[in-house]
Design an enzyme around this catalytic site. Structure first.
Site, short mmCIF file in Angstrom:
data_model
loop_
_atom_site.label_atom_id
_atom_site.label_comp_id
_atom_site.label_asym_id
_atom_site.label_seq_id
_atom_site.Cartn_x
_atom_site.Cartn_y
_atom_site.Cartn_z
N LYS A 11 -1.84 21.89 56.15
CA LYS A 11 -1.99 22.58 54.87
C LYS A 11 -2.81 23.87 55.02
O LYS A 11 -3.47 24.09 56.04
CB LYS A 11 -2.62 21.62 53.86
CG LYS A 11 -1.70 20.45 53.48
CD LYS A 11 -2.30 19.60 52.37
CE LYS A 11 -1.37 18.48 51.96
NZ LYS A 11 -1.93 17.66 50.86
N TYR A 51 6.89 18.97 45.64
CA TYR A 51 5.99 18.00 44.98
C TYR A 51 6.51 17.59 43.59
O TYR A 51 5.70 17.22 42.74
CB TYR A 51 4.59 18.59 44.87
CG TYR A 51 3.76 18.48 46.14
CD1 TYR A 51 3.45 17.24 46.71
CD2 TYR A 51 3.25 19.61 46.77
CE1 TYR A 51 2.68 17.13 47.86
CE2 TYR A 51 2.47 19.51 47.92
CZ TYR A 51 2.19 18.26 48.46
OH TYR A 51 1.41 18.15 49.60
N ASN A 114 -7.05 18.51 51.90
CA ASN A 114 -7.10 17.40 52.85
C ASN A 114 -6.30 17.66 54.14
O ASN A 114 -5.91 16.72 54.83
CB ASN A 114 -6.67 16.10 52.17
CG ASN A 114 -5.28 16.19 51.58
OD1 ASN A 114 -4.58 17.18 51.81
ND2 ASN A 114 -4.87 15.18 50.86
N HIS A 117 -0.21 16.79 55.30
CA HIS A 117 0.74 16.00 54.49
C HIS A 117 1.60 15.15 55.41
O HIS A 117 1.93 15.57 56.53
CB HIS A 117 1.66 16.92 53.68
CG HIS A 117 2.82 16.18 53.07
ND1 HIS A 117 2.74 15.53 51.85
CD2 HIS A 117 4.07 15.92 53.54
CE1 HIS A 117 3.89 14.93 51.60
NE2 HIS A 117 4.72 15.15 52.61
N GLU A 128 12.22 15.38 52.41
CA GLU A 128 11.22 16.39 52.78
C GLU A 128 11.61 17.16 54.05
O GLU A 128 11.38 18.36 54.13
CB GLU A 128 9.86 15.72 52.95
CG GLU A 128 9.32 15.22 51.61
CD GLU A 128 7.97 14.52 51.74
OE1 GLU A 128 7.47 14.34 52.87
OE2 GLU A 128 7.41 14.16 50.68
P1 GDP Z 1 -0.82 11.83 49.96
O1 GDP Z 1 0.51 11.11 50.09
O2 GDP Z 1 -1.93 11.13 50.69
O3 GDP Z 1 -0.74 13.29 50.34
O4 GDP Z 1 -1.27 11.78 48.42
P2 GDP Z 1 -0.45 11.98 47.05
O5 GDP Z 1 1.03 11.95 47.28
O6 GDP Z 1 -1.03 11.02 46.06
O7 GDP Z 1 -0.87 13.44 46.55
C1 GDP Z 1 -0.27 14.61 47.08
C2 GDP Z 1 -1.35 15.64 47.29
O8 GDP Z 1 -1.89 16.04 46.03
C3 GDP Z 1 -2.58 15.16 48.08
O9 GDP Z 1 -2.38 15.18 49.48
C4 GDP Z 1 -3.64 16.13 47.63
O10 GDP Z 1 -3.55 17.40 48.30
C5 GDP Z 1 -3.29 16.32 46.15
N1 GDP Z 1 -4.01 15.37 45.28
C6 GDP Z 1 -3.85 14.02 45.19
N2 GDP Z 1 -4.67 13.48 44.25
C7 GDP Z 1 -5.36 14.53 43.73
C8 GDP Z 1 -6.36 14.62 42.71
O11 GDP Z 1 -6.77 13.63 42.09
N3 GDP Z 1 -6.83 15.88 42.44
C9 GDP Z 1 -6.39 17.01 43.10
N4 GDP Z 1 -6.91 18.20 42.76
N5 GDP Z 1 -5.44 16.94 44.05
C10 GDP Z 1 -4.94 15.73 44.38
#
Ligand code: GDP
Length: 139
Positions: A11, A51, A114, A117, A128
């Site tokens: 990222k 997304y 973080n 991805h 994807e």
């Molecule tokens: P992943 O599969 O571990 O990447 O997590 P998710 O699919 O739940 O979320 C996608 C991405 O959205 C994450 O990798 C983070 O960059 C972002 N994200 C997830 N939860 C949050 C949140 O509560 N707040 C914010 N600002 N970003 C989030």
């Protein structure tokens, strides 16, 4: 156990901090075969489409802004159980809670920034990988 392909993204936070090489080293040392790789600056439309499952979430706009804030490195990784193994190597979504031997623990900052991805299932991996790579870009 099956040979799988999964999408990995380094990222914008990790690319900007000069950590792309560190992430790629972790990927190679873990035994993944990188079958496709390119650097790209995502457009808002590309990030929103990628997304789309999160479009109703309160953090969606922030996530799109973050993902378009600078270049990313896109990869397709191949290995036995690549989908779950890459997510294990990344660590949990919240980088603040990730262990020091994970990508997010080493190179991420918080739940949004973080560093990486990874696809979460065979269906999302298929969507994807095709979102970013055509058939001539994979070896
Ligand atoms: P992943 O599969 O571990 O990447 O997590 P998710 O699919 O739940 O979320 C996608 C991405 O959205 C994450 O990798 C983070 O960059 C972002 N994200 C997830 N939860 C949050 C949140 O509560 N707040 C914010 N600002 N970003 C989030």
């Amino acid at each position: 156990m099956a040979i799988e392909r999964t999408l990995a993204i380094i990222k914008p936070d990790a690319v900007a901090s000069g950590s792309a090489g560190g992430v790629i080293t972790m990927i190679e040392e873990a035994g993944f075969n990188i079958v496709a790789m390119k650097k790209a600056q995502l457009t808002a439309a590309q990030a929103e489409g990628f997304y789309h499952v999160h479009s109703a979430r309160p953090f969606f706009r922030d996530l799109v802004d973050f993902m378009t804030s600078g270049p990313v490195v896109l990869m397709i990784l191949e290995a036995e159980d690549a989908i779950s193994r890459w997510r294990e190597l990344m660590g949990p979504t919240d980088a603040a809670k990730a262990g020091p031997d994970t990508v997010r623990g080493r190179f991420g900052t918080n739940i949004e920034r973080n560093a990486s991805h990874g696809s979460d299932a065979p269906e999302t991996a298929a969507f994807e990988t095709a979102w970013f790579f055509n058939c001539f870009e994979r070896v």
